[in-house]
Write a protein that holds these residues in place. Structure first.
Motif, PDB file in Angstrom:
ATOM      1  N   TYR A   1       0.837  -1.220   0.000  1.00  0.00           N
ATOM      2  CA  TYR A   1       0.000   0.000   0.000  1.00  0.00           C
ATOM      3  C   TYR A   1       0.861   1.256   0.000  1.00  0.00           C
ATOM      4  O   TYR A   1       0.659   2.153   0.809  1.00  0.00           O
ATOM      5  CB  TYR A   1      -0.853   0.062   1.263  1.00  0.00           C
ATOM      6  CG  TYR A   1      -1.634  -1.152   1.639  1.00  0.00           C
ATOM      7  CD1 TYR A   1      -2.566  -1.709   0.771  1.00  0.00           C
ATOM      8  CD2 TYR A   1      -1.488  -1.717   2.904  1.00  0.00           C
ATOM      9  CE1 TYR A   1      -3.313  -2.802   1.156  1.00  0.00           C
ATOM     10  CE2 TYR A   1      -2.237  -2.808   3.283  1.00  0.00           C
ATOM     11  CZ  TYR A   1      -3.144  -3.342   2.402  1.00  0.00           C
ATOM     12  OH  TYR A   1      -3.896  -4.417   2.792  1.00  0.00           O
TER      13      TYR A   1
ATOM     14  N   ASN B   1      -9.139   2.356  15.355  1.00  0.00           N
ATOM     15  CA  ASN B   1     -10.556   2.010  15.220  1.00  0.00           C
ATOM     16  C   ASN B   1     -11.066   1.218  16.420  1.00  0.00           C
ATOM     17  O   ASN B   1     -12.057   1.576  17.040  1.00  0.00           O
ATOM     18  CB  ASN B   1     -10.777   1.161  13.966  1.00  0.00           C
ATOM     19  CG  ASN B   1     -10.883   2.011  12.714  1.00  0.00           C
ATOM     20  OD1 ASN B   1     -11.251   3.188  12.789  1.00  0.00           O
ATOM     21  ND2 ASN B   1     -10.577   1.441  11.574  1.00  0.00           N
TER      22      ASN B   1
ATOM     23  N   HIS C   1     -13.747  -2.848   7.356  1.00  0.00           N
ATOM     24  CA  HIS C   1     -12.539  -3.543   7.814  1.00  0.00           C
ATOM     25  C   HIS C   1     -12.744  -4.146   9.214  1.00  0.00           C
ATOM     26  O   HIS C   1     -13.514  -3.640  10.023  1.00  0.00           O
ATOM     27  CB  HIS C   1     -11.388  -2.539   7.856  1.00  0.00           C
ATOM     28  CG  HIS C   1     -10.053  -3.144   8.110  1.00  0.00           C
ATOM     29  ND1 HIS C   1      -9.449  -3.113   9.343  1.00  0.00           N
ATOM     30  CD2 HIS C   1      -9.205  -3.805   7.291  1.00  0.00           C
ATOM     31  CE1 HIS C   1      -8.283  -3.713   9.264  1.00  0.00           C
ATOM     32  NE2 HIS C   1      -8.104  -4.145   8.031  1.00  0.00           N
TER      33      HIS C   1
ATOM     34  N   ASP D   1     -13.515   6.069   7.865  1.00  0.00           N
ATOM     35  CA  ASP D   1     -12.164   5.503   7.910  1.00  0.00           C
ATOM     36  C   ASP D   1     -11.487   5.746   6.563  1.00  0.00           C
ATOM     37  O   ASP D   1     -11.884   5.182   5.547  1.00  0.00           O
ATOM     38  CB  ASP D   1     -12.273   3.996   8.213  1.00  0.00           C
ATOM     39  CG  ASP D   1     -10.924   3.306   8.261  1.00  0.00           C
ATOM     40  OD1 ASP D   1      -9.967   3.828   7.666  1.00  0.00           O
ATOM     41  OD2 ASP D   1     -10.829   2.231   8.880  1.00  0.00           O
TER      42      ASP D   1
END
Ligand SMILES: Cc1ncc(COP(=O)(O)O)c(C=O)c1O
Length: 553
Positions: A169, A235, A256, A337
């Motif tokens: 990523y 989170n 997620h 998010d």
């Protein structure tokens, strides 16, 4: 001072990128002629440009039938092998019920273990491949072999060099080891060391943390921000501080795991709406407002909508304007998010709020991670000052977790300054534009070749559908033979019939690298038959060129 040329691709961003016009206002034409509405913090809102539609082309019927047949055949073989294991003719290396507990309810005999033993084990060599250089656009893998059909692996001591990395990523190429780029990170390490050995509330509240948080708030165009040492915990530990019993969470079905865990830990009631489906969300909101809590019918204390900016398995973009309209209509809160979208979309990399031309202050809780676009680790929560101050004293990850390591803080700070241009260079904006150009080029070429790819045209996460279980392993191995490292994903991370390869495009990929990957995909797509799309695309993709570049001021 950042040097933009002359370093090896493995240092992160490459020198082979096309030179960019000196004038930053001459930029990528995908938002040309757009009006910018500034919020006064350098966060330009772009109105009415092509925000792209999410695309989820369905596979032809024969592919679905072949996929089910493929699973049927391996499942049959699986049962046959289970039989061989039961009579002791085949060794089972996985955890099994202990002989002395054979009358207990089985611990391990569920479908997932059957799947792991008989299906996953056949293709396991395509995951967890060890790498031995930084995850730049090109990396080295450690060669490994298995002597027992993928149950265990042995490193050979050799490396597979110069593999094109299409899986990390590293959207803006900040995972780099260029000495000049990392100068301030090295200086911070010398000054503060690596560990802080305490929580922010105790003895680890350093000036570097405060600087970072001010910068994050400024970058996002909100009042305040707070950083955390781990994106996942941002989170899972902050959601329970925001909602609890008597509250309702409306969560996108593809959220997620960290969001799901946070929601579960909070004790709030969770309802799941269909992915990015506004009818499904509105139905639930209406029901929640009209009927209130089950049995008592008292109103919910809070209703929190939980979504992501870019969905990392689908490459889809949240439908932010519609969600904001619903949130206002039903007086719910929004938790967004931006792990995959911050830095990666928006004309200046400020995420989905900028992409959709929405004021970031309209989102109640902005969350993001530093693990993707910033080449670091950790996460943030941003929004109103009261929200952030509240979390500073109520979030478990603020009170009980050790603060972020100073060199990591500095890596994020330097990446942010680079993107915002406050380091005196245009390198950050060049990367944001390069990522947009690479994404568009890669996606349009794949479509033109006839692959089914999911998601939004602006998303650097590009899922290419493989469907058949047999093709997953064949595809990944054949790509590695061509020195291209890819991530393949199957059940349980995707629906069982939608196995895919998930590419992550980076600003650090050069056109030559992308062309090599595309050429290999084209060949492989023909040889193992992966071109399932029935849509006909134009022969010549519409790729942008430098003369189109325009960044409104
Ligand atoms: C949407 C989303 N949120 C949170 C996380 C967790 O972040 P991290 O990997 O930085 O801990 C991820 C990880 O990939 C993610 O995709």
């Amino acid at each position: 001072m950042i040097r933009t040329g002359g370093h090896h691709p493995r240092n992160g961003s490459s020198s082979n990128q096309k030179p960019l016009e000196d004038n930053i206002s001459v930029k990528n034409g995908y938002h040309r002629n757009e009006k910018v509405h500034s919020n006064g913090k350098g966060n330009g809102f772009y109105r009415s440009w092509d925000r792209g539609e999410d695309s989820f082309e369905e596979a032809p019927m024969y592919v679905a039938v072949l996929t089910y047949m493929g699973f049927g055949i391996v499942t049959l073989f699986g049962y046959f092998r289970e039989l061989l294991r039961a009579v002791g003719l085949e060794k089972c290396n996985q955890a099994q019920e202990r002989e002395e507990q054979k009358d207990f309810v089985p611990l391990y005999q569920d479908f997932e273990n059957f799947y792991n033993r008989n299906l996953y084990m056949r293709v396991r060599d395509n995951w967890n491949r060890p790498i031995c250089t930084l995850p730049g656009p090109v990396f080295d893998l450690m060669e490994r072999v298995s002597d027992d059909n993928n149950w265990t692996f042995r490193l050979t001591g050799r490396t597979i060099d110069n593999v094109i990395n299409m899986g990390s990523y590293n959207y803006l190429g900040f995972a780099e080891n260029n000495v000049d780029f990392l100068k301030t990170v090295a200086e911070t390490t010398v000054q503060y060391g690596v560990g802080v050995c305490s929580t922010r509330q105790e003895l680890a509240n350093l000036t570097v943390h405060k600087t970072l948080e001010q910068l994050v708030a400024e970058f996002l165009g909100v009042e305040s921000a707070m950083s955390f040492g781990m994106g996942f915990a941002t989170n899972s530990m902050n959601i329970p501080a925001l909602v609890g019993k008597g509250c309702l969470i409306l969560s996108d079905e593809l959220n997620h795991t960290s969001l799901i865990l946070g929601a579960r830990l909070s004790g709030a009631t969770i309802r799941v709406f269909k992915h990015n489906n506004m009818q499904s969300l509105e139905k639930m909101l209406k029901e929640a407002v009209c009927s209130g809590q089950p049995r008592t019918h008292r109103s919910w204390m809070k209703i929190l909508i939980m979504v992501e900016g870019i969905y990392s398995m689908e490459g889809s973009l949240i439908r932010l304007p519609e969600i904001l309209a619903l949130k206002k209509k039903y007086k719910a809160y929004l938790y967004l998010d931006e792990a995959h979208s911050i830095g990666a979309v928006g004309p200046t990399g400020r995420g989905v709020t900028e992409h959709f031309g929405v004021d970031p202050k309209e989102v109640d809780v902005l969350m993001g991670t530093f693990t993707k676009s910033f080449g670091a680790v950790g996460g943030y929560i941003a929004g109103k000052k009261e929200l952030v101050d509240y979390l500073r004293s109520h979030s478990h990850s603020a009170i009980y977790a050790t603060a972020m390591s100073p060199p990591v803080v500095e890596q994020i700070t330097r990446a942010l300054k680079c993107i915002m241009g406050t380091d005196g260079t245009r390198e950050g904006q060049r990367r944001v534009q390069q990522l947009a150009e690479n994404t568009r080029y890669f996606r349009s070429r794949l479509k033109e070749m006839g692959f089914i790819i999911y998601g939004n045209q602006h998303s650097p996460v590009v899922p290419l559908l493989l469907y058949l279980p047999g093709k997953v392993g064949a595809f990944s191995r054949a790509m590695l033979e061509r020195k291209i490292g890819v991530v393949v994903v199957g059940f349980p991370a995707t629906p069982i019939t939608e196995a895919r390869a998930r590419f992550c495009v980076s600003a650090a990929h050069t056109r030559e690298m992308l062309d090599k990957v595309l050429q290999s995909l084209d060949e492989l797509g023909d040889s193992i038959r992966l071109k399932f799309s029935r849509r006909r695309c134009p022969v010549r993709p519409q790729v942008c060129n430098e003369t189109d570049f325009e960044l409104d001021s």
